[in-house]
Design a protein around this motif. Sequence first.
Motif, PDB file in Angstrom:
ATOM      1  N   ALA A   1       0.911  -1.168   0.068  1.00 40.41           N
ATOM      2  CA  ALA A   1      -0.008   0.173  -0.203  1.00 40.41           C
ATOM      3  C   ALA A   1       0.814   1.214  -0.116  1.00 40.41           C
ATOM      4  O   ALA A   1       0.805   2.194  -0.832  1.00 40.41           O
ATOM      5  N   VAL A   2       2.046   1.321   0.819  1.00 44.68           N
ATOM      6  CA  VAL A   2       2.593   2.577   0.834  1.00 44.68           C
ATOM      7  C   VAL A   2       3.328   2.786  -0.413  1.00 44.68           C
ATOM      8  O   VAL A   2       3.483   3.915  -1.044  1.00 44.68           O
ATOM      9  N   ARG A   3       4.040   1.604  -1.041  1.00 47.58           N
ATOM     10  CA  ARG A   3       4.575   1.706  -2.173  1.00 47.58           C
ATOM     11  C   ARG A   3       3.735   2.342  -3.359  1.00 47.58           C
ATOM     12  O   ARG A   3       4.113   2.983  -4.275  1.00 47.58           O
TER      13      ARG A   3
ATOM     14  N   LEU B   1       8.137  -2.382  -9.522  1.00 46.20           N
ATOM     15  CA  LEU B   1       8.352  -1.253  -8.234  1.00 46.20           C
ATOM     16  C   LEU B   1       7.730  -1.340  -6.948  1.00 46.20           C
ATOM     17  O   LEU B   1       8.196  -1.294  -5.983  1.00 46.20           O
ATOM     18  N   CYS B   2       6.385  -2.030  -7.079  1.00 45.10           N
ATOM     19  CA  CYS B   2       5.387  -2.200  -5.884  1.00 45.10           C
ATOM     20  C   CYS B   2       5.584  -3.535  -5.295  1.00 45.10           C
ATOM     21  O   CYS B   2       5.016  -3.844  -4.264  1.00 45.10           O
ATOM     22  N   GLY B   3       6.328  -4.683  -5.974  1.00 48.59           N
ATOM     23  CA  GLY B   3       6.205  -5.936  -5.488  1.00 48.59           C
ATOM     24  C   GLY B   3       4.907  -6.670  -5.622  1.00 48.59           C
ATOM     25  O   GLY B   3       4.649  -7.375  -4.938  1.00 48.59           O
TER      26      GLY B   3
ATOM     27  N   LEU C   1      -6.796  -2.302  -8.850  1.00 46.81           N
ATOM     28  CA  LEU C   1      -6.767  -0.786  -8.660  1.00 46.81           C
ATOM     29  C   LEU C   1      -5.899  -0.228  -9.716  1.00 46.81           C
ATOM     30  O   LEU C   1      -6.071   0.843 -10.430  1.00 46.81           O
ATOM     31  N   ILE C   2      -4.664  -0.784  -9.951  1.00 49.75           N
ATOM     32  CA  ILE C   2      -3.719  -0.056 -10.930  1.00 49.75           C
ATOM     33  C   ILE C   2      -4.228  -0.070 -12.211  1.00 49.75           C
ATOM     34  O   ILE C   2      -4.338   0.905 -13.042  1.00 49.75           O
TER      35      ILE C   2
END
Lengths: 193, 566
Positions: free
Chosen positions: A8-10, B52-54, B174-175
């Motif tokens: 969520a943070v990333r 990037l967000c894993g 979401l993305i």
Amino acid sequence: MIRQFGTAVRITILSIALLGFAYPLGITAIARLVFPWQADGSYLKVKGRVVGSAIIGQRWTQPQYFHGRPSAAGKEGYDPTATGGTNYGPASKNLVASTKAAIAAVRAENPRAGGMPPMDLVTTSGSGIDPDISPAAAYYQAARVAAARKIPLGTVRALIFAYERHRTIGILGEPRVNVLELNLALDRTLSPR
Amino acid sequence: MTLPGWLQAIALFSLVAATTKPIGLYMARVFQGERTWLSPVLRPLERAVYRLCGVDEALEMPWQTYTLAMLAFSAVGFVWLYVLLRTQAWLPFNPQRFPNLPPALAWNTAVSFLTNTNWQFYAGESTMSYLSQMAGLAWHNFVSAATGLAIAIALIRGIARTACKTIGNFWVDLIRACLYVLLPVSCVFAIVLVAQGVPQNFSPYRSVRTVEGYRQTITGGPMASQESIKELGTNGGGFVNANSASPNENPTPVSNFLEMFAILAFAAGLTYTYGYMVKDTRQGWALFAAMFALLAVGFSATYWAESVGNPIVHHLGIAGGNMEGKECRFGVAGSALFATVTTATSCGAVNSMLDSFMPLGGLVPLVNMQLGEVAFGGVGSGLYGMIVFVVITVFIAGLMVGRTPEFLGKKIERREVQLALLALLVTPLLVLVPTAIAVLQPQGLAALGNGGPHGFSEILYAFSSTNANNGSAFGGLGSNLFYDVATGINMLLGRFLVAIPVLALAGSLAAKKAVAPGVGSFSTSSAMFVGLLLSTIAIVGALTFLPADALGPVADHLFVFQGKTF
């Protein structure tokens, strides 16, 4: 649990960079390139001096200019940094008082008009910076403007007719006159003698 | 009422109907991970974000994990906006040097944008730095709408899947909602708005001398980029206080028409996405028909009430429809249409002041919200709200004929009905109870802008709007500590006490086995079902809210037509 928070943070950081910065800055760059005048604020100039924005109504008090609607934006009205309406309900005593006052003021300003003023000229707009009045509200003021400028009434009425904006493709919006545009046209073509 | 006024509404409804299939099909492709015509550009970006967000794109989540991810993301978004609003004075992009927001207002605003409500106890043009507007509020406009969309897609998957433990991956949904759906359309729409006259700059406000020599300070900012996502995401939070009534946000009848279309476009398209994904497009069109009927009836009533005008003003000798709080370029028709559209969805943007609408003209927006905003509704939230009503209707229809209710080949059992009712009962609980508390509070009454029954309407409207995550207001109601806190709590509960049962419902339906339809199965795409669905919505809404609405708008109406003032 921890893992979801990490993701969520990333995603928050990355999406703020993309949607919170790149998007508005990119749109600004394109807008300045393609529609620079609108993007800047639609400013109008007279003899090199900026006199206002074409889309924002302004305050008018002199008899030789057409006047806009009553405004609840700021103390004096027509303040774009304090937009909004009166929010008076339909049975509000304040609504009755402010409408009565507006009727009296408009009638006193336009003694030659005859009859009662049109609805929009005595009611407050939603934004407080409504740039327009109805064509009927413009014609209501025509005699006063003509007298103040010492020009024939027919000339003023013809100018209103020329500057009337119609419904887009015949169905969108309402017929109206942009007050600033009309007043600038008055100054340009019919200067007071 | 005028012919052009009706034609304007018909043009809008026709455009929405015509675009429902292409938009819905596109969204179905996006959320099923299929290739679209934007993929060559966006697919590399999407993969980069995952890396990037894993995020593991292929990983599917059970409903509990999906919900947890959604809540985690909302919590982080809340913290970001709260901190931003409390520190904006020290941050860049603040040419007017606006101070930090006080805690109660920052809390209310952060909750408001996080929940896609966009209730505004502040005036944007005199409160918010450009940074807060674009990186805080407009960012939430994207992601809160994308969250709603993700939840709706998860529910559709739950209905479409059989004997399956998972309902999708929240991060992927979401993305994709942001990248493929909201961002591209928002870019195009923002430029169109600039062409119509909406400013888009980072300049400080400009002081000019008007023609008559008065000083006027003209506002600026990145307005078009925010305006476009504000409508597309059914958010509704204005860059300036007057919202879409301001010529800065909505300068022409064309921008007005396009903004109304933008509010409806995705929510309407989602009905087709639903039909397509459950492999029976008639299901989607049935919901479309029910939503369309609610919208058309709502508009007709508002347009009529506003056209009749105010007898108290007529008594002063002024003829015509009600123009108090309305703009000349939109008039009665354009304002009534916008008010209906913005409350039938969860948008809440306004192009006229609803507080100054006639009592019955204001009743329609109020009822729209009390029915749960299902006439297309919010992006995502409209569809899942409507599906909750569908489950209830199927259940009632099953009771009437004495059979186990079925919905698209699945048995609707105790758990599904419980979850649907839970989502449904949140609305009356969170509207009527806080309203009752507010009228007993000195602080609750101190903030009123109008007296008499209209004052009660202001309170009822505030809690209906915040619970339904709409955000429009009877703007005479002022802000104070009581309302900052109470509406904030209301928005949070209104969002998540519906979203969580809906995701549980998705999980429960996904796990079910399919039963073959028999002769006794009740079709959920027939005209009769649409009628039953509308009756259910009307009965639930009427039974719940009729007494409260009678004390507010209905009493107000009777007084206005007797000429009584307050």
